[in-house]
Scaffold this motif. Structure first.
Motif, PDB file in Angstrom:
ATOM      1  N   TRP A  51       0.823  -1.209   0.000  1.00 50.22           N
ATOM      2  CA  TRP A  51       0.000   0.000   0.000  1.00 50.22           C
ATOM      3  C   TRP A  51       0.859   1.261   0.000  1.00 50.22           C
ATOM      4  O   TRP A  51       0.492   2.265  -0.602  1.00 50.22           O
ATOM      5  CB  TRP A  51      -0.893   0.053   1.244  1.00 50.22           C
ATOM      6  N   SER A 106      -0.384   6.465  -4.587  1.00 52.11           N
ATOM      7  CA  SER A 106      -1.512   5.660  -4.120  1.00 52.11           C
ATOM      8  C   SER A 106      -1.539   4.307  -4.819  1.00 52.11           C
ATOM      9  O   SER A 106      -1.369   4.209  -6.035  1.00 52.11           O
ATOM     10  CB  SER A 106      -2.826   6.387  -4.381  1.00 52.11           C
ATOM     11  N   GLN A 109      -5.609   2.055  -2.159  1.00 55.90           N
ATOM     12  CA  GLN A 109      -6.210   1.835  -0.848  1.00 55.90           C
ATOM     13  C   GLN A 109      -6.773   3.146  -0.318  1.00 55.90           C
ATOM     14  O   GLN A 109      -6.038   4.114  -0.137  1.00 55.90           O
ATOM     15  CB  GLN A 109      -5.178   1.256   0.123  1.00 55.90           C
ATOM     16  N   SER A 110      -8.055   3.172  -0.058  1.00 53.93           N
ATOM     17  CA  SER A 110      -8.718   4.397   0.396  1.00 53.93           C
ATOM     18  C   SER A 110      -8.492   4.631   1.892  1.00 53.93           C
ATOM     19  O   SER A 110      -8.122   3.729   2.638  1.00 53.93           O
ATOM     20  CB  SER A 110     -10.213   4.304   0.114  1.00 53.93           C
ATOM     21  N   ASN A 111      -8.725   5.872   2.313  1.00 51.96           N
ATOM     22  CA  ASN A 111      -8.699   6.240   3.728  1.00 51.96           C
ATOM     23  C   ASN A 111      -9.968   5.741   4.413  1.00 51.96           C
ATOM     24  O   ASN A 111     -10.833   6.506   4.834  1.00 51.96           O
ATOM     25  CB  ASN A 111      -8.580   7.761   3.884  1.00 51.96           C
ATOM     26  N   THR A 115      -7.994   2.810   8.982  1.00 52.81           N
ATOM     27  CA  THR A 115      -6.682   2.869   8.342  1.00 52.81           C
ATOM     28  C   THR A 115      -5.794   3.879   9.070  1.00 52.81           C
ATOM     29  O   THR A 115      -6.271   4.879   9.610  1.00 52.81           O
ATOM     30  CB  THR A 115      -6.769   3.250   6.857  1.00 52.81           C
ATOM     31  N   ASP A 136     -14.874   6.440   7.077  1.00 51.27           N
ATOM     32  CA  ASP A 136     -14.364   6.446   5.711  1.00 51.27           C
ATOM     33  C   ASP A 136     -14.144   7.898   5.279  1.00 51.27           C
ATOM     34  O   ASP A 136     -15.096   8.673   5.175  1.00 51.27           O
ATOM     35  CB  ASP A 136     -15.359   5.759   4.768  1.00 51.27           C
ATOM     36  N   GLY A 138     -12.722   9.160   2.322  1.00 54.44           N
ATOM     37  CA  GLY A 138     -12.257   9.042   0.948  1.00 54.44           C
ATOM     38  C   GLY A 138     -11.828  10.356   0.323  1.00 54.44           C
ATOM     39  O   GLY A 138     -11.021  10.367  -0.618  1.00 54.44           O
ATOM     40  N   ASP A 141      -8.101  10.849  -0.154  1.00 54.44           N
ATOM     41  CA  ASP A 141      -7.311   9.976  -1.035  1.00 54.44           C
ATOM     42  C   ASP A 141      -6.509  10.743  -2.075  1.00 54.44           C
ATOM     43  O   ASP A 141      -5.395  10.350  -2.412  1.00 54.44           O
ATOM     44  CB  ASP A 141      -8.227   8.971  -1.749  1.00 54.44           C
ATOM     45  N   SER A 142      -7.058  11.826  -2.580  1.00 55.75           N
ATOM     46  CA  SER A 142      -6.390  12.577  -3.651  1.00 55.75           C
ATOM     47  C   SER A 142      -5.508  13.706  -3.114  1.00 55.75           C
ATOM     48  O   SER A 142      -4.977  14.499  -3.880  1.00 55.75           O
ATOM     49  CB  SER A 142      -7.440  13.171  -4.597  1.00 55.75           C
ATOM     50  N   THR A 146      -1.673   8.606   2.092  1.00 61.71           N
ATOM     51  CA  THR A 146      -1.619   7.228   1.610  1.00 61.71           C
ATOM     52  C   THR A 146      -1.606   6.257   2.786  1.00 61.71           C
ATOM     53  O   THR A 146      -0.616   6.198   3.527  1.00 61.71           O
ATOM     54  CB  THR A 146      -0.350   7.017   0.766  1.00 61.71           C
TER      55      THR A 146
END
Length: 205
Positions: A51, A106, A109-111, A115, A136, A138, A141-142, A146
């Motif tokens: 990851w 990345s 794998q999403s946040n 995590t 979650d 997400g 993520d961008s 990571t």
């Protein structure tokens, strides 16, 4: 007269070396687990190197070096994240603050809830600060966040971390991160006595 006998030297106490960034770094296994003991109980993190290889290596070495001793969760935001990782000793904190390591692209794998992710202030600025996602997240993520692992046991413990202080100063009334860096746990334990801490961490056999 015979010379007086010299007093027996006291045996030296062996103290573990301080976890400094200059110590050798090891490549982490493809997958491993670490148990974090906290003031609310234990949680187990499972790290997947694919990851986030650099992130997995850094957390592996931090655990092995004994970095996670009396480390505060200084920013705990309900329904968002629990953040920690600044060392309680300001001198040691200053050394680690400059121990940046390279970002990981990345791996998809999403946040997701549970995590664990290194915090970042921009490209290639990760050091020791991390957060655990309460839900979650997400949208992160961008933004260069990571994940390198996930809490696989004890997420209920993470959920119980003290959240009452909220966001840090200057935007909120919680701990000022600059003062955490400069004054360490002395500041936190005096002004924010209800915070929770990682008391120790170790790799699972």
């Amino acid at each position: 007269k015979p010379a007086a006998k010299a007093p027996k030297a006291e045996p030296k106490q062996e103290t573990p070396p301080m976890p400094t960034p200059e110590q050798p770094t090891e490549k982490a296994p493809a997958s491993y687990k670490a148990r974090f003991k906290t003031t609310k109980g234990d949680f187990v993190l499972e790290v997947t190197r694919a990851w986030s290889p650099n992130g997995a290596d850094r957390i592996y070495n931090l655990v092995k070096l004994g970095y996670f001793t009396d480390i505060a969760f200084f920013r705990v935001l309900d329904n968002f994240v629990a953040q920690g990782g600044i060392h309680g000793d300001p001198g040691l904190s200053a050394r680690w603050r400059n121990a940046r390591f390279q970002d990981d692209p990345s791996a998809g794998q999403s946040n997701a809830r549970g995590t664990m992710v290194f915090a970042t202030a921009g490209p290639n600025t990760r050091t020791t600060q991390f957060f655990i996602n309460f839900k979650d997240n997400g949208m992160l993520d961008s933004m260069g966040f990571t994940p390198f692992g996930k809490v696989v046991s004890g997420m209920d413990v993470v959920d119980k971390l003290y959240k009452g202080y909220g966001e840090g100063a200057p935007n909120g009334s919680g701990p000022d991160q600059g003062r955490v860096q400069a004054e360490g746990n002395a500041y936190l334990k005096k002004d924010f006595p209800k915070l929770d801490y990682i008391t120790s961490a170790a790799l699972e056999k």
